[in-house]
Design a protein around this motif. Structure first.
Motif, PDB file in Angstrom:
ATOM      1  N   ALA A 100       0.614  -1.269   0.049  1.00 48.91           N
ATOM      2  CA  ALA A 100      -0.073  -0.108   0.165  1.00 48.91           C
ATOM      3  C   ALA A 100       0.842   1.425   0.065  1.00 48.91           C
ATOM      4  O   ALA A 100       0.358   2.371   0.038  1.00 48.91           O
ATOM      5  N   GLY A 101       2.177   1.079  -0.064  1.00 43.01           N
ATOM      6  CA  GLY A 101       3.071   2.346  -0.026  1.00 43.01           C
ATOM      7  C   GLY A 101       3.497   2.746   1.274  1.00 43.01           C
ATOM      8  O   GLY A 101       4.169   3.947   1.284  1.00 43.01           O
ATOM      9  N   ILE A 102       3.402   1.936   2.179  1.00 42.29           N
ATOM     10  CA  ILE A 102       3.575   2.079   3.581  1.00 42.29           C
ATOM     11  C   ILE A 102       4.828   1.281   3.892  1.00 42.29           C
ATOM     12  O   ILE A 102       4.417   0.206   4.040  1.00 42.29           O
ATOM     13  N   HIS A 103       5.953   1.615   4.094  1.00 38.99           N
ATOM     14  CA  HIS A 103       7.330   1.019   4.104  1.00 38.99           C
ATOM     15  C   HIS A 103       7.562   0.999   5.767  1.00 38.99           C
ATOM     16  O   HIS A 103       8.182   2.015   6.250  1.00 38.99           O
ATOM     17  N   LEU A 104       7.201  -0.171   6.334  1.00 38.15           N
ATOM     18  CA  LEU A 104       7.871  -0.218   7.933  1.00 38.15           C
ATOM     19  C   LEU A 104       9.344  -0.884   8.051  1.00 38.15           C
ATOM     20  O   LEU A 104       9.272  -1.951   7.364  1.00 38.15           O
ATOM     21  N   ARG A 105      10.351  -0.307   8.664  1.00 38.78           N
ATOM     22  CA  ARG A 105      11.486  -0.912   8.686  1.00 38.78           C
ATOM     23  C   ARG A 105      11.823  -0.897  10.058  1.00 38.78           C
ATOM     24  O   ARG A 105      12.244   0.178  10.755  1.00 38.78           O
ATOM     25  N   THR A 106      11.513  -1.992  10.521  1.00 35.79           N
ATOM     26  CA  THR A 106      11.824  -2.337  11.968  1.00 35.79           C
ATOM     27  C   THR A 106      12.734  -3.551  12.346  1.00 35.79           C
ATOM     28  O   THR A 106      13.256  -3.683  13.695  1.00 35.79           O
ATOM     29  N   ASP A 107      13.345  -3.859  11.343  1.00 32.66           N
ATOM     30  CA  ASP A 107      14.241  -5.154  11.407  1.00 32.66           C
ATOM     31  C   ASP A 107      15.631  -4.888  11.215  1.00 32.66           C
ATOM     32  O   ASP A 107      16.181  -4.266  10.278  1.00 32.66           O
ATOM     33  N   PRO A 108      16.743  -4.552  12.241  1.00 34.30           N
ATOM     34  CA  PRO A 108      17.805  -4.196  12.126  1.00 34.30           C
ATOM     35  C   PRO A 108      18.816  -4.866  10.978  1.00 34.30           C
ATOM     36  O   PRO A 108      19.667  -4.277  10.352  1.00 34.30           O
ATOM     37  N   SER A 109      18.676  -6.171  10.804  1.00 30.90           N
ATOM     38  CA  SER A 109      19.451  -6.854   9.715  1.00 30.90           C
ATOM     39  C   SER A 109      18.832  -6.378   8.314  1.00 30.90           C
ATOM     40  O   SER A 109      19.780  -6.683   7.287  1.00 30.90           O
ATOM     41  N   ALA A 110      17.950  -5.426   7.922  1.00 26.34           N
ATOM     42  CA  ALA A 110      17.469  -4.957   6.868  1.00 26.34           C
ATOM     43  C   ALA A 110      17.885  -3.477   6.531  1.00 26.34           C
ATOM     44  O   ALA A 110      17.603  -3.034   5.776  1.00 26.34           O
ATOM     45  N   CYS A 111      19.047  -2.988   7.342  1.00 24.34           N
ATOM     46  CA  CYS A 111      19.473  -1.746   7.241  1.00 24.34           C
ATOM     47  C   CYS A 111      19.887  -1.359   5.969  1.00 24.34           C
ATOM     48  O   CYS A 111      19.975  -0.391   5.560  1.00 24.34           O
ATOM     49  N   GLY A 112      20.616  -2.312   5.209  1.00 27.00           N
ATOM     50  CA  GLY A 112      21.166  -2.063   3.897  1.00 27.00           C
ATOM     51  C   GLY A 112      20.439  -2.421   2.730  1.00 27.00           C
ATOM     52  O   GLY A 112      20.842  -2.007   1.689  1.00 27.00           O
ATOM     53  N   THR A 113      18.953  -2.720   3.113  1.00 25.28           N
ATOM     54  CA  THR A 113      18.116  -2.882   2.037  1.00 25.28           C
ATOM     55  C   THR A 113      17.103  -1.582   1.898  1.00 25.28           C
ATOM     56  O   THR A 113      16.531  -1.600   2.786  1.00 25.28           O
ATOM     57  N   PRO A 114      17.267  -0.631   0.966  1.00 20.83           N
ATOM     58  CA  PRO A 114      16.653   0.529   1.042  1.00 20.83           C
ATOM     59  C   PRO A 114      14.871   0.160   0.302  1.00 20.83           C
ATOM     60  O   PRO A 114      14.841  -0.627  -0.558  1.00 20.83           O
ATOM     61  N   VAL A 115      14.212   1.176   0.538  1.00 19.70           N
ATOM     62  CA  VAL A 115      13.154   1.499  -0.238  1.00 19.70           C
ATOM     63  C   VAL A 115      13.384   2.442  -1.458  1.00 19.70           C
ATOM     64  O   VAL A 115      13.871   3.472  -1.156  1.00 19.70           O
ATOM     65  N   VAL A 116      13.449   2.009  -2.500  1.00 17.79           N
ATOM     66  CA  VAL A 116      13.683   2.856  -3.469  1.00 17.79           C
ATOM     67  C   VAL A 116      12.708   3.536  -4.275  1.00 17.79           C
ATOM     68  O   VAL A 116      11.725   2.825  -4.848  1.00 17.79           O
ATOM     69  N   LEU A 117      12.628   4.793  -4.391  1.00 17.22           N
ATOM     70  CA  LEU A 117      11.442   5.703  -4.882  1.00 17.22           C
ATOM     71  C   LEU A 117      12.151   6.485  -6.158  1.00 17.22           C
ATOM     72  O   LEU A 117      13.330   6.661  -5.922  1.00 17.22           O
ATOM     73  N   SER A 118      11.339   7.095  -7.130  1.00 18.27           N
ATOM     74  CA  SER A 118      11.925   7.484  -8.177  1.00 18.27           C
ATOM     75  C   SER A 118      11.213   8.909  -8.545  1.00 18.27           C
ATOM     76  O   SER A 118      10.203   9.070  -8.130  1.00 18.27           O
ATOM     77  N   ASP A 119      11.814   9.865  -9.034  1.00 16.03           N
ATOM     78  CA  ASP A 119      11.497  10.925  -9.634  1.00 16.03           C
ATOM     79  C   ASP A 119      11.832  11.300 -10.828  1.00 16.03           C
ATOM     80  O   ASP A 119      12.432  10.469 -11.739  1.00 16.03           O
ATOM     81  N   ALA A 120      11.633  12.639 -11.566  1.00 14.57           N
ATOM     82  CA  ALA A 120      12.190  12.714 -12.656  1.00 14.57           C
ATOM     83  C   ALA A 120      13.648  12.745 -12.897  1.00 14.57           C
ATOM     84  O   ALA A 120      14.219  12.787 -14.022  1.00 14.57           O
ATOM     85  N   HIS A 121      14.332  12.792 -11.967  1.00 12.95           N
ATOM     86  CA  HIS A 121      15.782  13.179 -11.888  1.00 12.95           C
ATOM     87  C   HIS A 121      16.464  11.598 -11.523  1.00 12.95           C
ATOM     88  O   HIS A 121      17.663  11.527 -11.619  1.00 12.95           O
ATOM     89  N   GLY A 122      15.521  10.460 -11.232  1.00  5.98           N
ATOM     90  CA  GLY A 122      16.252   9.332 -10.894  1.00  5.98           C
ATOM     91  C   GLY A 122      15.751   8.732  -9.593  1.00  5.98           C
ATOM     92  O   GLY A 122      14.801   9.102  -9.200  1.00  5.98           O
ATOM     93  N   ASP A 123      16.558   7.865  -9.214  1.00  5.95           N
ATOM     94  CA  ASP A 123      16.206   6.930  -7.839  1.00  5.95           C
ATOM     95  C   ASP A 123      16.608   7.832  -6.473  1.00  5.95           C
ATOM     96  O   ASP A 123      17.685   8.526  -6.720  1.00  5.95           O
ATOM     97  N   VAL A 124      15.864   7.744  -5.660  1.00  9.16           N
ATOM     98  CA  VAL A 124      16.173   8.026  -4.185  1.00  9.16           C
ATOM     99  C   VAL A 124      16.036   6.596  -3.487  1.00  9.16           C
ATOM    100  O   VAL A 124      14.992   6.212  -3.222  1.00  9.16           O
TER     101      VAL A 124
END
Length: 388
Positions: A100-124
């Motif tokens: 649904a577009g709500i990204h909950l990040r509560t697991d320390p082991s996933a620190c290096g796995t990002p949520v990747v969003l994009s705009d007209a200039h590329g990825d964030v």
């Protein structure tokens, strides 16, 4: 990309005896309106969504309402757990909610796995670093026993930089973290997270990312142009009387440069701290501006006056806190004892006690034993919070 940075909602928390749920609901409505009217592309919530590990049902219902309203906007939200949250409880259903577009990040082991969003200039790439209690995550990050916040946060950021280094050139980055960063100004309403006698971590730990959206400290503040605290949207102690409660509206440009604007939050009532003899407080014309505020009154009368709260409430009907600090002579034992304790850590007070009882302070080995004991007690508290 335009971000709205907020944190430290503390849903379910009261202000002294005042139920804040209505004010918290008003804030959620304000946040949703801001997202819609200011063209926000992503919302970041940097921890302490709830005030305690097992929040009251009304707080859970308000959080559920917030998630639905944010999802209905179609604007992605990235959220981490803080030291007041139960990471496991907050993270339940994260995989489904993610759709649904709500990204909950509560697991320390996933620190290096990002949520990747994009705009007209590329990825964030958005990296969520939930609150990292050293005693609980030392094995995950391979740090030594007894390591503090700086070590575990640095290890988490190493994972962030490693992942970012594998991404396409020009990928911009945002880190959400819940920590006490050097240079930040604390208030009375944050829970102590000291480990090894040290609570703060240097801002340099976030080098290499475009923006660090911090939570934990309740005052909105800028550590560097790229490292900021949003602060809590509502006051939770009288130490926040001078705070301006806001969120950060952050524009992340194509080259990763950052501009930020403070967006005021609705506060139900002003806070005021007044001090003096009771009779003076009741007639001082300069205090008229505080008559509709939530008031903390410190009485300095040498002898405690009769019915002080009732008398204060006649002029200041929203008086919530009454403190007695009688004027005393400089050589009064009570004054000297209070001065000895003022601003001292638990470790320092314990070392003073040893010196008082034994006639000599603890040596270096004994100081380590005391520090380990305090750290173990705090770690036990953290484990109990997780287990609840």
């Amino acid at each position: 990309m335009r971000l709205l940075h907020t944190s430290d909602w503390h849903l379910g928390r009261a202000f002294h005896r005042v139920n804040m749920l209505g004010a918290q609901a008003e804030f959620i409505g304000h946040l949703v309106t801001t997202v819609r009217e200011r063209g926000v592309d992503a919302v970041v919530v940097s921890g302490d969504v709830y005030d305690r590990a097992v929040p009251p049902l009304a707080a859970v219902e308000l959080f559920d309402d917030a998630l639905h309203r944010l999802a209905d906007l179609g604007v992605p939200t990235v959220m981490i757990s803080g030291n007041h949250d139960s990471a496991r409880r907050l993270g339940v259903g994260a995989g489904l909610i993610d759709r649904a577009g709500i990204h909950l990040r509560t697991d320390p082991s996933a620190c290096g796995t990002p949520v990747v969003l994009s705009d007209a200039h590329g990825d964030v790439a958005f990296y969520g670093l939930p609150y990292l209690e050293p005693a609980l995550v030392k094995d995950e990050f391979g740090v030594d026993r007894g390591a503090g916040h700086e070590a575990v946060l640095a290890a988490a950021m190493d994972r962030v930089r490693a992942d970012l280094g594998r991404r396409a050139p020009g990928t911009r980055s945002v880190v959400l973290a819940h920590a006490f960063v050097t240079g930040g100004e604390a208030s009375d309403s944050e829970r102590d997270i000291t480990v090894g006698g040290v609570a703060a971590v240097p801002a340099g730990v976030f080098d290499g990312v475009d923006y660090a959206a911090l939570g934990h400290l309740h005052g909105c503040q800028t550590i560097t142009g790229r490292v900021r605290y949003s602060g809590s949207p509502l006051p939770y102690s009288f130490s926040e009387a001078e705070h301006r409660k806001t969120m950060w509206l952050v524009d992340l440009d194509a080259d990763g440069s950052v501009t930020a604007e403070r967006v005021d939050c609705p506060v139900p009532r002003a806070l005021a701290r007044i001090r003096g003899h009771l009779e003076d407080l009741l007639v001082d014309p300069d205090l008229g501006r505080h008559e509709e505020a939530w008031v903390e009154a410190t009485l300095t009368d040498p002898v405690r006056p009769a019915d002080p709260m009732a008398r204060l409430s006649e002029r200041f009907p929203h008086t919530l806190s009454l403190v007695f600090d009688p004027e005393r002579a400089a050589d009064d034992p009570a004054v000297s004892y209070a001065r000895r304790l003022a601003g001292r850590t638990d470790q320092q007070i314990a070392e003073d006690f040893v010196a008082h009882v034994r006639g000599a302070g603890p040596d270096e080995r004994e100081q380590v034993v005391l520090r380990d004991a305090f750290d173990a007690a705090r770690a036990d508290d953290a484990v109990r919070e997780v287990a609840r």
